[in-house]
Design an enzyme around this catalytic site. Structure first.
Site, mmCIF file in Angstrom:
data_model
loop_
_atom_site.group_PDB
_atom_site.id
_atom_site.type_symbol
_atom_site.label_atom_id
_atom_site.label_comp_id
_atom_site.label_asym_id
_atom_site.label_seq_id
_atom_site.Cartn_x
_atom_site.Cartn_y
_atom_site.Cartn_z
ATOM 1 N N GLU A 1 -5.681 -8.354 -0.355
ATOM 2 C CA GLU A 1 -6.399 -7.959 0.857
ATOM 3 C C GLU A 1 -7.851 -7.717 0.474
ATOM 4 O O GLU A 1 -8.133 -6.854 -0.350
ATOM 5 C CB GLU A 1 -5.811 -6.705 1.503
ATOM 6 C CG GLU A 1 -4.497 -6.909 2.218
ATOM 7 C CD GLU A 1 -4.077 -5.699 3.042
ATOM 8 O OE1 GLU A 1 -4.975 -5.011 3.606
ATOM 9 O OE2 GLU A 1 -2.867 -5.434 3.127
ATOM 10 N N GLU B 1 0.826 -1.230 0.000
ATOM 11 C CA GLU B 1 0.000 0.000 0.000
ATOM 12 C C GLU B 1 0.854 1.271 0.000
ATOM 13 O O GLU B 1 0.597 2.204 0.768
ATOM 14 C CB GLU B 1 -0.955 -0.002 1.192
ATOM 15 C CG GLU B 1 -2.007 -1.083 1.103
ATOM 16 C CD GLU B 1 -3.084 -0.999 2.179
ATOM 17 O OE1 GLU B 1 -2.960 -0.157 3.100
ATOM 18 O OE2 GLU B 1 -4.052 -1.774 2.115
#
Length: 501
Positions: free
Chosen positions: A292, A173
């Site tokens: 995710e 991320e």
């Protein structure tokens, strides 16, 4: 009562079922590791300190792959802290989750656990506070048989054979301002390309995942993927996707349609990746690692905030899931399966305690949340080829996604066994749905297991004292005759039908 119809035809194939679709995620966050998978003082702990009750539930869940060690945690992680004698390992501040990391559990413990759980490791490297050399060091420690300083160190630490880790995530991320070492798309893309190129100098067969957007709601979504892939396209195999969903403001109808957003997310990233590939005149296809995804009540965490001190393994993100959460999660599984042509890896985040299908008590019991069941059933029954399914059914209006079909469905067909598995979600909050399925193209079949996850209360939960309140139960309202299958699906339900050839 609502009605719907569809056709199952083995000629309408999407792609083979990818076992990596059924991956999960273990991060050093809250109680996922400590008192989750690892608790040496637990009555069920084995000689390595692993909770055997959690190991058995992990196997029952049908997990194929586990991403480790993060997550936000990895962007500040020094992997060397977690190897060697436990008594000499340093404790470190974890800035990501404002916790103290004792490093009692590290790469060697994880790999021993992964082998006992019979799962493939997906390793993430720190590209937040660290970079190329540290990634190469970790690769050398894990994958080189012997004869170098770090491979020999692994052997000295008790692992004679190399770990042979094939899949590696290049950071986590990095588009997020909350991330330690957050970078612009251009900065990250160049770093990912450099690290990927060097890692391939060690092993050309590695499968490498570049960071995509941490959410499709990010202001840089789309532009981030395009820029990163302009730099790294020829050096990576995957671009990652992350998405979490929750019911907001009592809008159950929108929540049950969360897979509509996931479908759009996947289509957008595929289009962006293919556009970059076309511009680069590359014949290579970049696949998606949806590493995710889950139902996560993030708004609760944001209102509570992180701990004010630095505790070890504090209870964080421990959502207690109800039936509607499980049904929404089932819809997300359907979305991942129907995009199996491009989504070839995925990780439910996370495995234990932290927004997880498995919950434990420190020193005590472990049990299955409602969300355990759709994942376990899909992992167990999805095999062979994913079939394209186009239901004809009523629609309903949602505040979040506009008009959406009341029925969501996908099927798989295993030519070797002749078995077909049909997965369906009835999104209606108050009406049963009768589904007529044309199965003539499947040939001679008979119904096998037909189960439904449902409850009169869509907010019913499982607890340690009542762990079987919400579980799949046989659906008696099914019949097969004359090339047609008919089944009644209760409102707010996840449904699985096996057809035996």
């Amino acid at each position: 009562m609502l009605t719907a119809r569809m056709t199952l035809d083995p000629a309408f194939r999407v792609a083979p079922v990818n076992r990596r679709t059924f991956g999960t995620f273990v991060e050093h966050l809250g109680r996922c590791v400590y008192t989750g998978i690892y608790e040496p003082d637990h009555p069920s702990a084995d000689d390595d300190g692993f909770r055997t009750d959690v190991l058995e539930l992990t196997k029952e869940l049908g997990v194929s792959t586990v991403r480790y060690p993060g997550g936000n945690f990895v962007s500040g992680y020094r992997w060397e802290d977690g190897i060697g004698p436990a008594e000499s390992r340093p404790a470190r501040l974890d800035l990501a989750w404002h916790s103290l990391e004792p490093n009692h559990f590290g790469i060697d413990e994880f790999m021993r656990w992964a082998r006992k759980a019979d799962v493939e490791p997906m390793m993430a490297v720190n590209l937040g506070t660290r970079g190329l050399q540290e990634a190469l060091d970790l690769l050398e420690y894990c994958n080189i048989p012997s004869g170098t300083r770090l491979s020999d160190l692994r052997i000295a630490n008790g692992a004679k054979d190399p770990y042979g880790i094939a899949m590696w995530c290049l950071g986590n991320e990095m588009d997020g301002p909350w991330q330690i070492g957050h970078k612009t798309a251009r900065e990250y893309g160049r770093l990912a390309a450099e690290v990927a190129r060097a890692m391939r100098m060690v092993d050309k067969k590695l499968e490498l995942v570049a960071c995509g957007s941490s959410s499709s709601s990010m202001p840089t979504f789309g532009a981030w993927e395009a820029t990163v892939l302009e730099e790294a396209y020829e050096h990576v195999d995957y671009i990652s996707c992350h998405a979490y969903y929750e019911e907001r403001d009592g809008d159950l109808g929108s929540f049950l349609a969360s897979s509509v957003d996931m479908d759009h997310f996947i289509a957008s990233v595929v289009a962006t990746a293919d556009h970059v590939g076309a511009r680069l005149r590359s014949r290579k296809k970049i696949n998606l690692s949806f590493d995710e995804w889950n139902v996560w009540y993030l708004s609760r965490f944001e209102s509570e905030g992180p701990p004010s001190d630095w505790p070890v393994a504090p209870p964080l993100l421990e959502d207690r899931y109800h039936l509607a959460d499980a049904v929404a999660l089932g819809g997300l599984l359907i979305s991942l399966l129907r995009h199996s042509d491009r989504v070839t890896a995925a990780c439910l985040a996370q495995l234990v305690n932290v927004i997880a299908p498995i919950v434990t008590e420190p020193g005590g019991r472990a049990w299955r949340q409602t969300t355990f069941h759709p994942f376990a059933q899909a992992s167990r029954h999805a095999a062979g080829e994913v079939l394209r399914v186009e239901p004809v059914c009523p629609t309903y209006e949602t505040a979040a996604y506009g008009e959406v079909p009341v029925l969501d469905a996908v099927a798989t067909r295993d030519e070797e066994t002749g078995e077909t598995a049909l997965f369906m979600v009835n999104r209606s909050v108050d009406q049963s749905l009768t589904v007529d399925v044309d199965v003539r193209a499947l040939g001679a079949i008979e119904p096998g297991e037909a189960s439904t996850l449902a409850d009169p209360d869509p907010y019913a939960r499982n607890t340690a004292d009542d762990p079987f309140r919400v579980v799949p139960r046989a659906n008696p309202e099914i019949r097969v005759e004359g090339g047609s299958l008919t089944v009644v699906l209760p409102p707010v339900s996840w449904n699985v039908i096996r057809l035996l050839g």
